[in-house]
Design an enzyme around this catalytic site. Structure first.
Site, mmCIF file in Angstrom:
data_model
loop_
_atom_site.group_PDB
_atom_site.id
_atom_site.type_symbol
_atom_site.label_atom_id
_atom_site.label_comp_id
_atom_site.label_asym_id
_atom_site.label_seq_id
_atom_site.Cartn_x
_atom_site.Cartn_y
_atom_site.Cartn_z
ATOM 1 N N GLY A 176 21.580 60.493 -38.515
ATOM 2 C CA GLY A 176 20.661 59.565 -39.160
ATOM 3 C C GLY A 176 20.847 58.141 -38.647
ATOM 4 N N THR A 177 22.083 57.773 -38.402
ATOM 5 C CA THR A 177 22.376 56.426 -37.903
ATOM 6 C C THR A 177 21.670 56.189 -36.567
ATOM 7 O OG1 THR A 177 24.521 56.456 -39.020
ATOM 8 C CG2 THR A 177 24.261 54.887 -37.214
ATOM 9 N N ASN B 114 20.553 55.790 -51.271
ATOM 10 C CA ASN B 114 21.638 56.764 -51.368
ATOM 11 C C ASN B 114 22.608 56.469 -52.501
ATOM 12 O OD1 ASN B 114 21.827 54.698 -49.187
ATOM 13 N ND2 ASN B 114 23.983 55.265 -49.209
ATOM 14 N N SER C 84 18.626 63.275 -41.478
ATOM 15 C CA SER C 84 19.948 63.692 -41.018
ATOM 16 C C SER C 84 20.252 65.063 -41.601
ATOM 17 C CB SER C 84 20.994 62.680 -41.473
ATOM 18 O OG SER C 84 22.283 63.179 -41.154
ATOM 19 N N THR D 28 21.843 66.770 -23.289
ATOM 20 C CA THR D 28 21.515 68.188 -23.465
ATOM 21 C C THR D 28 21.405 68.516 -24.952
ATOM 22 O OG1 THR D 28 22.681 68.672 -21.430
ATOM 23 C CG2 THR D 28 22.255 70.542 -22.899
ATOM 24 N N CYS E 42 36.377 49.709 -48.945
ATOM 25 C CA CYS E 42 37.770 49.307 -49.078
ATOM 26 C C CYS E 42 38.189 48.607 -47.799
ATOM 27 C CB CYS E 42 38.639 50.523 -49.330
ATOM 28 S SG CYS E 42 40.274 50.104 -49.922
#
Ligand SMILES: *Cc1c(COP(=O)(O)O)cnc(C)c1O
Length: 411
Positions: free
Chosen positions: A74-75, A153, A201, A239, A327
Site C-alpha cells: 500500500g505504501t 485506519n 494492500s 518481475t 514510540c
C-alpha cells in the site's frame, strides 16, 4: 511459537491469511513458478492466472483489468500515485492531503517538502471529519493532486470520497484515494466514484504482506515509480510476484462475498464491544464519529491511563490491540490522527484501537470484556496520571514498565 490462544483485535494492522488464499497460492510456489513474461507455455500459463487475478481485483473495485497495476504494498501504491501526478503535471508543485493519513502519505509529503514542493495537510474536525469547503479552498492553480484516504485506519472514520472526487474533477485536479482499509467493509466502485488513482494492500484483506495494487484510471497520464522492465504494461518494473498476486486475487473474491457479514455480524460484535466498554468503564469516550465509520473499528480513550500499559496487560492475556502512538526514543508520542482531531495529548496517549474481523467470535469479545475493566481499574489505581496533571507531557515508558512489573509481582 506461543501456544496461548490468540485474541486478535488488530485487523487494521494486518489480517490472518485466509486458508482459501493459502490454497490458491501454493501451486504457484511449488509447480507453476515460471516467469509470466516468458514466451514459452510454462510462462504463458502463469500469465493467464496472473490475468485472472487482475480481473478479480478489477471486479472488487469495478475497474477494467487494464487499470490495475500490482505493486509491493500500500505504501508503494500511495507514493506512486503522488509521484506520477507530480511528474505528469509540469509546473505544478503543490499537493493536498490530510493530517490524518497513513504515514505512507505524511512522510512522503515531508520528503516532497524537503525537495521544494508545497504540501497542504488538511485539518479535520474533532470527530475526525473533513470540511469539504476547506478542501475546495485549498486547491490552487498549481495543485497537481489531492490525496485523501477513504477510511481512517485508526478511527475507522469514512470520508465522502465521491464528493471529494467531484470537487477535484470540477477543479481539474487529479484525485487519489488510499482505500487500503476498505475492501470487504465498504462497497467500492471507481467508476461511479470517479477517482483517478486508488491504493489497496493485500495484507489488510486476508492475503499476505508485501503485495499491493494501484488503480490507474484509463487514459490518465502515468509515470512509473519503480523503473525497470516492461511488466505491468510498463507501469511498474520488477518481475511479478505471482504467488502473492494469485493470493491477492482470491482474497479480492472473498472480500466481495464477505461484505455482508462484515456489515452485520462483525459490526454487531464491534458495537457490543464499544457500547459495553463505554457503559461499564467510567471515564471512557469514543474517538471519532459514530457514523459514517468502518464496521470493524472502535477507538476508545481510557482517561488517566496509558494505552501502552493497557496493551502490555492485554498482551499477557493473549489479546492483541493497538494504539496509534509512535514510540520514539523511549517516550510515547500521541497519535498524529488523534492530535489532528484536537484530542488532548493525555487522552490520546490513553487511547486504544480495537479492530475486529471475520475470524472474531462472540466468545472472544466476551473474553476481552471480562478482563478489560479489571485492567483499567488496576492501572488507574497505580496511574502516574490523574486529573491533577492534565498536561502531563511525555509518558515515560520505562517507568511505566517498572511500575507494571512491580504491579505484576503483587498478584
Ligand atoms: C496498512 C495501511 C497502509 C500501508 O500498507 P502497506 O501494504 O503495509 O504498505 C496504507 N494506508 C492505510 C490506510 C493502511 O491502513
Amino acid at each position: 511459537m506461543s501456544q496461548q490462544k490468540l485474541y486478535y483485535f488488530d485487523n487494521n494492522a494486518t489480517t490472518r491469511v485466509a486458508p482459501e488464499v493459502i490454497d490458491a497460492m501454493l501451486p504457484f510456489l511449488r509447480d507453476m513458478w515460471g516467469n509470466a513474461s516468458s514466451a514459452y507455455q510454462f510462462g504463458q500459463q502463469v500469465k493467464q492466472h496472473l490475468d485472472d487475478a487482475r480481473a478479480k481485483l478489477a471486479a472488487l473495485i469495478n475497474a477494467d483489468p487494464k487499470e490495475i497495476v500490482f505493486t509491493s504494498c500500500g505504501t508503494e501504491s500511495n507514493n506512486t500515485a503522488i509521484h506520477s501526478a507530480l511528474e505528469t503535471s509540469p509546473g505544478k508543485r503543490h499537493v493536498i492531503t490530510t493530517a490524518v493519513e497513513h504515514s505512507a502519505n505524511i512522510k512522503y509529503g515531508e520528503f516532497l517538502q524537503r525537495r521544494g514542493y508545497e504540501v497542504t495537510y488538511l485539518p479535520v474536525e474533532s470527530d475526525g471529519s473533513l470540511d469539504l469547503h476547506v478542501l475546495d479552498q485549498s486547491i490552487r492553480p498549481d495543485t497537481a493532486v489531492v490525496s485523501v484516504m477513504w477510511a481512517n485506519n485508526e478511527t475507522g472514520v469514512i470520508f465522502p470520497i465521491e464528493e471529494i472526487a467531484a470537487i477535484c474533477r470540477s477543479r481539474g485536479v487529479l484525485f487519489h484515494t488510499d482505500a487500503v482499509q476498505t475492501p470487504g467493509k465498504i462497497k467500492l466502485d471507481v467508476k461511479s466514484t470517479g477517482v483517478d488513482f486508488l491504493s489497496l494492500s493485500a495484507h489488510k484483506l486476508h492475503a499476505p504482506k508485501g503485495i499491493g495494487m494501484l488503480y490507474v484510471k484509463k487514459k490518465a497520464k502515468f509515470q512509473p515509480f519503480v523503473i525497470g522492465g516492461h511488466q505491468e504494461r510498463g507501469r511498474r518494473g520488477g518481475t511479478e510476484n505471482v504467488p502473492y498476486i494469485i493470493g491477492f486475487g482470491r482474497a479480492a473474491e472473498l472480500a466481495m462475498s464477505t461484505l455482508d457479514e462484515e456489515n452485520t455480524r462483525v459490526r454487531a460484535l464491534r458495537d457490543r464491544l464499544e457500547n459495553t466498554i463505554l457503559k461499564t468503564i467510567p471515564n471512557t469516550v469514543r474517538n471519532g464519529s459514530k457514523e459514517p465509520r468502518l464496521p470493524n473499528t472502535t477507538n476508545i480513550a481510557f482517561d488517566f491511563v496509558e494505552a501502552e500499559a493497557i496493551l502490555m496487560l492485554l498482551d499477557q492475556l493473549g489479546i492483541c490491540a493497538s494504539s496509534g502512538s509512535a514510540c520514539t526514543t523511549g517516550a510515547v508520542d500521541p497519535s498524529h490522527v488523534l492530535t489532528a482531531m484536537n484530542v488532548s495529548p493525555m487522552r490520546a496517549r490513553g487511547s486504544v484501537r480495537f479492530s475486529l474481523g471475520l475470524y472474531n467470535t462472540e466468545a472472544e469479545v466476551d473474553y476481552l470484556l471480562e478482563h478489560l475493566p479489571g485492567i483499567i481499574a488496576k492501572l488507574r489505581s497505580i496511574s502516574p496520571l490523574d486529573a491533577k496533571h492534565p498536561d502531563n507531557d511525555k509518558f515515560d515508558l520505562k517507568a511505566a514498565r517498572q511500575k507494571h512489573d512491580h504491579a505484576g509481582h503483587t498478584h
